[in-house]
Write a protein that holds these residues in place. Structure first.
Motif, short mmCIF file in Angstrom:
data_model
loop_
_atom_site.label_atom_id
_atom_site.label_comp_id
_atom_site.label_asym_id
_atom_site.label_seq_id
_atom_site.Cartn_x
_atom_site.Cartn_y
_atom_site.Cartn_z
N THR A 40 -4.17 1.63 -1.19
CA THR A 40 -3.38 1.76 0.04
C THR A 40 -3.40 0.52 0.93
N SER A 41 -4.29 -0.43 0.67
CA SER A 41 -4.29 -1.65 1.49
C SER A 41 -4.96 -2.78 0.72
N TYR A 42 -4.69 -4.00 1.17
CA TYR A 42 -5.22 -5.20 0.54
C TYR A 42 -5.74 -6.14 1.61
N ASP A 43 -6.72 -6.96 1.24
CA ASP A 43 -7.16 -8.07 2.07
C ASP A 43 -6.15 -9.19 1.81
N GLY A 80 0.78 -1.23 0.00
CA GLY A 80 0.00 0.00 0.00
C GLY A 80 0.82 1.28 0.00
N ASP A 112 2.62 -3.96 5.68
CA ASP A 112 1.32 -4.31 5.12
C ASP A 112 0.68 -5.51 5.80
#
Length: 135
Positions: free
Chosen positions: A64-67, A11, A117
């Motif tokens: 900016t982020s992931y699962d 991210g 992350d």
């Protein structure tokens, strides 16, 4: 054939490069941008891609982020003194998810930390590498 790299989506590319280079001691090997498809790649590792396995950090612009999902486990890194690495991660504000100690039911000394992350990293004392986790 040989194992070349593992790709992680991140991210914040600068934050991730900082973690892997300044805290875990890897080198930034190369970086490239693709403006048409809006992503940046950074390849990092302990040795050149021509001789070793590296990480490919992929930053998709604006994400900016992931699962992280339930299938990915961890990457593993060997070190002469993982206690020092754990303290370096901790002092930089990083997350230690398992303190240094023997693997359950064995003698291999390991620890777990997370990158910025949330990817899990298993640290293994070098003297145990190649001997199996129970040895």
């Amino acid at each position: 054939m040989r194992f070349l790299h593992t790709m992680l989506r991140v991210g914040d590319l600068d934050r991730s490069i900082d973690f892997y280079t300044n805290i875990l001691g890897m080198k930034l090997l190369r970086k490239s941008e693709n403006a048409e498809y809006k992503y940046t790649l950074a390849f990092i590792g302990y040795e050149d891609e021509s001789v070793g396995t590296v990480l490919e950090l992929t930053y998709n612009w604006g994400v900016t982020s992931y699962d992280l999902g339930g299938a990915f486990g961890h990457i593993a890194i060997g070190a002469d003194n993982i206690s020092e690495v754990v303290e370096k991660v901790r002092s930089a504000g990083g997350k230690v998810t398992r303190e240094v100690g023997p693997v359950k039911g064995g003698t291999t000394v390991i620890a777990f930390v997370e990158d910025p992350d949330g990817y899990k990293i298993e640290l293994i004392e070098n003297k145990f590498i190649g001997k199996g986790l129970g040895n």
